[in-house]
Design a protein around this motif. Sequence first.
Motif, PDB file in Angstrom:
ATOM      1  N   ALA A  41      68.228 -12.012 121.197  1.00  0.00           N
ATOM      2  CA  ALA A  41      67.804 -11.963 122.577  1.00  0.00           C
ATOM      3  C   ALA A  41      66.976 -11.339 122.599  1.00  0.00           C
ATOM      4  O   ALA A  41      66.753 -11.405 124.239  1.00  0.00           O
ATOM      5  CB  ALA A  41      69.075 -12.117 123.391  1.00  0.00           C
ATOM      6  N   GLU A  42      65.994 -10.503 121.346  1.00  0.00           N
ATOM      7  CA  GLU A  42      64.645  -9.663 122.460  1.00  0.00           C
ATOM      8  C   GLU A  42      63.881 -10.240 121.541  1.00  0.00           C
ATOM      9  O   GLU A  42      64.331 -11.099 120.248  1.00  0.00           O
ATOM     10  CB  GLU A  42      64.608  -8.943 121.799  1.00  0.00           C
ATOM     11  N   GLY A  43      62.771 -10.375 122.330  1.00  0.00           N
ATOM     12  CA  GLY A  43      61.259 -11.025 121.266  1.00  0.00           C
ATOM     13  C   GLY A  43      61.019 -10.214 119.965  1.00  0.00           C
ATOM     14  O   GLY A  43      61.588  -8.700 119.611  1.00  0.00           O
ATOM     15  N   PRO A  44      60.847 -10.106 118.698  1.00  0.00           N
ATOM     16  CA  PRO A  44      60.322  -9.462 117.474  1.00  0.00           C
ATOM     17  C   PRO A  44      59.210  -8.310 118.152  1.00  0.00           C
ATOM     18  O   PRO A  44      58.850  -8.065 119.228  1.00  0.00           O
ATOM     19  CB  PRO A  44      59.034  -9.794 116.804  1.00  0.00           C
ATOM     20  N   PHE A  89      61.467  -9.378 110.203  1.00  0.00           N
ATOM     21  CA  PHE A  89      60.418 -10.057 109.362  1.00  0.00           C
ATOM     22  C   PHE A  89      58.849  -9.865 108.982  1.00  0.00           C
ATOM     23  O   PHE A  89      58.966  -8.488 109.185  1.00  0.00           O
ATOM     24  CB  PHE A  89      59.680 -10.883 110.977  1.00  0.00           C
ATOM     25  N   GLN A  99      45.238 -12.588 115.745  1.00  0.00           N
ATOM     26  CA  GLN A  99      46.750 -13.429 116.608  1.00  0.00           C
ATOM     27  C   GLN A  99      47.020 -14.144 116.305  1.00  0.00           C
ATOM     28  O   GLN A  99      48.610 -14.877 116.634  1.00  0.00           O
ATOM     29  CB  GLN A  99      45.802 -14.109 117.987  1.00  0.00           C
ATOM     30  N   PHE A 103      54.534 -15.834 109.050  1.00  0.00           N
ATOM     31  CA  PHE A 103      55.801 -15.215 109.792  1.00  0.00           C
ATOM     32  C   PHE A 103      56.433 -15.331 107.568  1.00  0.00           C
ATOM     33  O   PHE A 103      57.044 -16.401 107.874  1.00  0.00           O
ATOM     34  CB  PHE A 103      57.128 -14.990 110.388  1.00  0.00           C
TER      35      PHE A 103
ATOM     36  N   SER B  33      48.717 -15.693 122.785  1.00  0.00           N
ATOM     37  CA  SER B  33      49.555 -16.629 121.635  1.00  0.00           C
ATOM     38  C   SER B  33      50.842 -17.349 121.704  1.00  0.00           C
ATOM     39  O   SER B  33      51.651 -16.412 122.015  1.00  0.00           O
ATOM     40  CB  SER B  33      49.202 -16.085 119.985  1.00  0.00           C
ATOM     41  N   TYR B  35      54.231 -18.835 120.170  1.00  0.00           N
ATOM     42  CA  TYR B  35      54.647 -19.048 118.086  1.00  0.00           C
ATOM     43  C   TYR B  35      55.861 -19.615 119.105  1.00  0.00           C
ATOM     44  O   TYR B  35      56.644 -19.348 119.780  1.00  0.00           O
ATOM     45  CB  TYR B  35      55.317 -17.726 117.751  1.00  0.00           C
ATOM     46  N   GLN B  37      59.745 -20.250 117.293  1.00  0.00           N
ATOM     47  CA  GLN B  37      60.010 -20.330 115.799  1.00  0.00           C
ATOM     48  C   GLN B  37      62.107 -20.910 115.993  1.00  0.00           C
ATOM     49  O   GLN B  37      62.630 -20.650 116.653  1.00  0.00           O
ATOM     50  CB  GLN B  37      61.236 -18.662 116.325  1.00  0.00           C
ATOM     51  N   PRO B  43      58.639 -17.184 113.247  1.00  0.00           N
ATOM     52  CA  PRO B  43      57.835 -17.377 114.140  1.00  0.00           C
ATOM     53  C   PRO B  43      57.052 -18.241 113.916  1.00  0.00           C
ATOM     54  O   PRO B  43      56.532 -17.764 112.758  1.00  0.00           O
ATOM     55  CB  PRO B  43      57.295 -16.055 114.971  1.00  0.00           C
ATOM     56  N   LEU B  88      63.082 -21.280 120.028  1.00  0.00           N
ATOM     57  CA  LEU B  88      62.694 -20.581 120.310  1.00  0.00           C
ATOM     58  C   LEU B  88      61.091 -19.977 120.894  1.00  0.00           C
ATOM     59  O   LEU B  88      60.699 -20.052 119.588  1.00  0.00           O
ATOM     60  CB  LEU B  88      63.124 -18.473 119.914  1.00  0.00           C
ATOM     61  N   LEU B  90      57.718 -18.123 121.774  1.00  0.00           N
ATOM     62  CA  LEU B  90      57.528 -16.511 122.001  1.00  0.00           C
ATOM     63  C   LEU B  90      55.893 -16.392 122.138  1.00  0.00           C
ATOM     64  O   LEU B  90      54.971 -17.184 121.322  1.00  0.00           O
ATOM     65  CB  LEU B  90      57.664 -15.806 120.503  1.00  0.00           C
ATOM     66  N   PHE B 107      55.406  -8.518 121.633  1.00  0.00           N
ATOM     67  CA  PHE B 107      55.801 -10.477 122.092  1.00  0.00           C
ATOM     68  C   PHE B 107      56.773 -10.421 122.752  1.00  0.00           C
ATOM     69  O   PHE B 107      57.232  -9.097 123.332  1.00  0.00           O
ATOM     70  CB  PHE B 107      57.158 -10.559 120.874  1.00  0.00           C
ATOM     71  N   GLY B 108      57.287 -11.057 123.787  1.00  0.00           N
ATOM     72  CA  GLY B 108      58.009 -11.449 124.672  1.00  0.00           C
ATOM     73  C   GLY B 108      59.128 -11.743 124.258  1.00  0.00           C
ATOM     74  O   GLY B 108      59.197 -11.938 122.595  1.00  0.00           O
ATOM     75  N   ASN B 109      60.479 -12.160 124.745  1.00  0.00           N
ATOM     76  CA  ASN B 109      61.692 -12.248 124.784  1.00  0.00           C
ATOM     77  C   ASN B 109      61.758 -13.519 124.672  1.00  0.00           C
ATOM     78  O   ASN B 109      62.563 -13.414 124.034  1.00  0.00           O
ATOM     79  CB  ASN B 109      62.791 -11.261 125.469  1.00  0.00           C
TER      80      ASN B 109
END
Lengths: 113, 116
Positions: A41-44, A89, A99, A103, B33, B35, B37, B43, B88, B90, B107-109
């Motif tokens: 539930a979080e971003g990388p 990752f 940018q 991955f 940017s 992404y 996932q 991603p 997801l 991102l 990154f955001g969530n």
Amino acid sequence: DQQVKQNSPSLSVQEGRISILNCDYTNSMFDYFLWYKKYPAEGPTFLISISSIKDKNEDGRFTVFLNKSAKHLSLHIVPSQPGDSAVYFCAASAKQGAQKLVFGQGTRLTINP
Amino acid sequence: ETGVTQSPTHLIKTRGQQVTLRCSSQSGHNTVSWYQQALGQGPQFIFQYYREEENGRGNFPPRFSGLQFPNYSSELNVNALELDDSALYLCASSSGLSGAGVSPLHFGNGTRLTVT
């Protein structure tokens, strides 16, 4: 065509021991490599990076090693802590600051008490 | 310092519909940017924006489009949704395109999109 591969979907390590996560890449144009950590539930979250002009970069408990001839990099975590349990990752780009990151599929690391 | 924020957090759409996802960049960051996932995957780069212009695109069809606004916030639009678009999404930002000392992507969530 998977240009960045993490062949181990999961890894289980005892607390206090070393965790080693591996990553292989195929594209010779990659010049900059990063590791990200992701909790549910979080971003990388950015962890550590290395430029192709180096073979090692260290930041506290985290060290990344790059073997350009083998197109292989690894992340070492020592000592491993329960909070390190997450999906890791590996990512690559053609230049620092780009940018566009490519991955890998990720490795789920579980640290056991 | 405000991080990257995305809205909504979850969204359910029907195949064929259109969706807009939103992102506010981290303070001081002018490059954004997006992404995608998919479940069990890493991603995948969709596209990037710099100074309100698309500045790089991954292997995604034209029904994936975006915008960047003067305040550096951004939108991702997906038309004619397909089941495989469930993923997801991102958003990530950084302080520039290249150069030494440039910060890595933040990154955001993410927004979890489900297409039924």
